[in-house]
Design a protein around this motif. Structure first.
Motif, PDB file in Angstrom:
ATOM      1  N   LYS A 127      40.494  35.521  53.939  1.00  0.00           N
ATOM      2  CA  LYS A 127      39.565  35.635  52.090  1.00  0.00           C
ATOM      3  C   LYS A 127      40.703  34.773  51.436  1.00  0.00           C
ATOM      4  O   LYS A 127      40.709  34.227  50.198  1.00  0.00           O
ATOM      5  CB  LYS A 127      39.162  37.228  51.578  1.00  0.00           C
ATOM      6  CG  LYS A 127      37.767  36.760  52.202  1.00  0.00           C
ATOM      7  CD  LYS A 127      37.434  35.576  52.369  1.00  0.00           C
ATOM      8  CE  LYS A 127      35.687  36.792  52.913  1.00  0.00           C
ATOM      9  NZ  LYS A 127      34.823  35.434  53.282  1.00  0.00           N
ATOM     10  N   TRP A 165      39.060  30.967  50.424  1.00  0.00           N
ATOM     11  CA  TRP A 165      39.051  31.206  49.206  1.00  0.00           C
ATOM     12  C   TRP A 165      40.472  30.270  48.318  1.00  0.00           C
ATOM     13  O   TRP A 165      40.101  29.503  47.183  1.00  0.00           O
ATOM     14  CB  TRP A 165      38.833  32.836  48.220  1.00  0.00           C
ATOM     15  CG  TRP A 165      37.113  33.135  48.521  1.00  0.00           C
ATOM     16  CD1 TRP A 165      36.178  32.659  49.130  1.00  0.00           C
ATOM     17  CD2 TRP A 165      36.967  34.655  48.193  1.00  0.00           C
ATOM     18  NE1 TRP A 165      35.508  33.147  49.621  1.00  0.00           N
ATOM     19  CE2 TRP A 165      35.895  34.451  48.403  1.00  0.00           C
ATOM     20  CE3 TRP A 165      37.982  35.481  47.662  1.00  0.00           C
ATOM     21  CZ2 TRP A 165      34.928  36.008  49.035  1.00  0.00           C
ATOM     22  CZ3 TRP A 165      36.714  36.748  47.916  1.00  0.00           C
ATOM     23  CH2 TRP A 165      36.036  36.631  48.167  1.00  0.00           C
ATOM     24  N   ASP A 178      36.970  27.841  43.947  1.00  0.00           N
ATOM     25  CA  ASP A 178      36.134  28.370  42.598  1.00  0.00           C
ATOM     26  C   ASP A 178      36.363  30.435  42.883  1.00  0.00           C
ATOM     27  O   ASP A 178      36.161  31.141  41.863  1.00  0.00           O
ATOM     28  CB  ASP A 178      34.555  28.502  42.227  1.00  0.00           C
ATOM     29  CG  ASP A 178      34.291  27.001  41.656  1.00  0.00           C
ATOM     30  OD1 ASP A 178      35.579  26.239  41.304  1.00  0.00           O
ATOM     31  OD2 ASP A 178      33.338  26.097  42.224  1.00  0.00           O
ATOM     32  N   PHE A 179      35.834  30.261  44.158  1.00  0.00           N
ATOM     33  CA  PHE A 179      35.881  32.502  44.908  1.00  0.00           C
ATOM     34  C   PHE A 179      37.393  32.573  44.757  1.00  0.00           C
ATOM     35  O   PHE A 179      37.528  33.525  44.545  1.00  0.00           O
ATOM     36  CB  PHE A 179      35.278  32.239  45.795  1.00  0.00           C
ATOM     37  CG  PHE A 179      34.331  31.940  45.902  1.00  0.00           C
ATOM     38  CD1 PHE A 179      33.233  33.322  45.394  1.00  0.00           C
ATOM     39  CD2 PHE A 179      33.474  30.893  46.070  1.00  0.00           C
ATOM     40  CE1 PHE A 179      31.833  33.159  45.173  1.00  0.00           C
ATOM     41  CE2 PHE A 179      31.942  30.279  45.989  1.00  0.00           C
ATOM     42  CZ  PHE A 179      31.323  31.378  45.252  1.00  0.00           C
ATOM     43  N   TRP A 180      38.222  31.950  44.542  1.00  0.00           N
ATOM     44  CA  TRP A 180      39.682  32.758  44.097  1.00  0.00           C
ATOM     45  C   TRP A 180      40.525  34.531  43.391  1.00  0.00           C
ATOM     46  O   TRP A 180      40.753  34.253  43.735  1.00  0.00           O
ATOM     47  CB  TRP A 180      41.070  30.982  44.439  1.00  0.00           C
ATOM     48  CG  TRP A 180      42.509  31.985  43.915  1.00  0.00           C
ATOM     49  CD1 TRP A 180      43.420  31.677  43.347  1.00  0.00           C
ATOM     50  CD2 TRP A 180      43.418  32.310  45.273  1.00  0.00           C
ATOM     51  NE1 TRP A 180      44.757  32.113  43.283  1.00  0.00           N
ATOM     52  CE2 TRP A 180      44.220  32.564  44.731  1.00  0.00           C
ATOM     53  CE3 TRP A 180      42.853  32.388  46.811  1.00  0.00           C
ATOM     54  CZ2 TRP A 180      45.505  33.049  45.552  1.00  0.00           C
ATOM     55  CZ3 TRP A 180      43.371  33.211  47.937  1.00  0.00           C
ATOM     56  CH2 TRP A 180      44.747  33.868  46.973  1.00  0.00           C
ATOM     57  N   PHE A 203      38.340  35.601  42.618  1.00  0.00           N
ATOM     58  CA  PHE A 203      37.547  37.358  43.829  1.00  0.00           C
ATOM     59  C   PHE A 203      38.724  38.115  44.274  1.00  0.00           C
ATOM     60  O   PHE A 203      38.090  39.126  45.057  1.00  0.00           O
ATOM     61  CB  PHE A 203      36.729  37.049  43.874  1.00  0.00           C
ATOM     62  CG  PHE A 203      35.677  36.591  43.142  1.00  0.00           C
ATOM     63  CD1 PHE A 203      35.489  37.379  42.501  1.00  0.00           C
ATOM     64  CD2 PHE A 203      34.731  35.274  42.898  1.00  0.00           C
ATOM     65  CE1 PHE A 203      33.890  37.253  41.007  1.00  0.00           C
ATOM     66  CE2 PHE A 203      33.435  35.065  41.962  1.00  0.00           C
ATOM     67  CZ  PHE A 203      33.696  35.558  41.273  1.00  0.00           C
ATOM     68  N   THR A 223      36.563  43.618  44.496  1.00  0.00           N
ATOM     69  CA  THR A 223      36.027  42.639  45.616  1.00  0.00           C
ATOM     70  C   THR A 223      36.136  42.552  47.454  1.00  0.00           C
ATOM     71  O   THR A 223      34.963  42.864  48.135  1.00  0.00           O
ATOM     72  CB  THR A 223      35.998  41.313  44.590  1.00  0.00           C
ATOM     73  OG1 THR A 223      35.248  41.040  43.815  1.00  0.00           O
ATOM     74  CG2 THR A 223      35.540  40.210  46.086  1.00  0.00           C
TER      75      THR A 223
END
Length: 283
Positions: free
Chosen positions: A196, A200, A204-206, A208, A213
């Motif tokens: 991950k 990521w 945009d998901f960094w 999380f 998560t």
């Protein structure tokens, strides 16, 4: 008329509070949101109107006024916490703008002795209705100490891979205890972290890339999404010895856990070997 509150002893293990932990940005925000909810619940108890934080017949309070009600000086931060409580179904906002504690019937105590003048009592749910004990609740003090140490090592690895700082707090330990109860290995957890952080990074998901998560309900999904792990190192000679030392430490010295983790990685290990490694490491 004031309503006496019945606070379950497993309050923060209820589904809504677990969801709050998953939604929050960090452990500090979790604790602050929990405190906000408790203050709002107390305000609702004093108001005595079916869980409404303020009198529903009066004009609803602004967010800044509500922030003052719970001793928060920053209205914007209070609004952010209120949104978290709404998303976790711990709080409801009515059409007229009033806030109401969700599931109020769970907390309102109606059969209290008339001479009791406090605001709340702690309640231990009956066995038939109690939430099943979490894996963390079943840990002995010694196992809990080892879990804290293992959590610290995993968070250090996450920090190394992501550059982010995380606190070794009970909510994170609970998440890892849940994974270990499902026979997830530390190796698999690190593999999800690696995957991950790479998947990521820069997107945009960094945001999380965080314990709540990565180690939460979607962990298995992330593990299945990850590319195949590299071939396990051969268990022979000095490499085997180091493998057993690492496995012992990552498994918190629990012999049964070490045996099934080794079997899961297709490494034949005897109980005697594990006990010898434990003595060597001073356990």
């Amino acid at each position: 008329m004031k309503t006496l509150l019945k606070i379950p002893t497993n309050l923060f293990e209820l589904p809504e509070f677990i969801k709050l932990t998953q939604l929050a940005k960090n452990d500090q925000q979790v604790r602050t949101a929990q405190l906000l909810w408790l203050r709002l619940a107390c305000a609702a108890g004093r108001t005595g109107h079916d869980g409404y934080v303020t009198d529903p017949t009066a004009a609803p309070l602004t967010k800044h006024a509500l922030a003052g009600l719970v001793n928060l000086t920053r209205g914007a931060y209070a609004a952010e916490l209120l949104q978290l409580l709404l998303q976790a179904d711990l709080l409801q906002r009515q059409a007229d703008g009033h806030y109401q504690i969700s599931h109020w019937e769970r907390y309102a105590l109606t059969d209290c002795a008339p001479n009791y003048h406090g605001l709340f009592k702690f309640d231990t749910p009956a066995t038939a209705n109690a939430t099943p004990p979490t894996p963390l609740q079943q840990y002995t003090p010694e196992q809990r100490t080892k879990l804290v140490a293992t959590t610290g090592k995993i968070l250090a690895y996450l920090q190394q891979q992501s550059g982010k700082q995380f606190s070794n707090e009970p909510p994170t330990q609970q998440l890892l205890a849940n994974l270990f109860a499902q026979k997830v290995t530390v190796k698999q957890i690190k593999w999800v972290i690696d995957w991950k952080c790479k998947d990521w990074y820069g997107g945009d998901f960094w945001k999380f890339v965080r314990p709540q998560t990565l180690f939460g309900p979607k962990f298995t999904q992330y593990l299945l999404e990850a590319p195949p792990e590299p071939t396990a190192r051969p268990a022979a000679g000095p490499t085997r010895h180091q493998y057993l030392r690492d496995l012992f430490e990552m498994s918190c010295g629990d012999i049964e856990t070490i045996l099934w983790r080794a079997a899961d990685e297709k490494v034949t290990v005897t109980r005697a070997e594990v006990e010898a490694i434990g003595r060597e490491l001073g356990h």
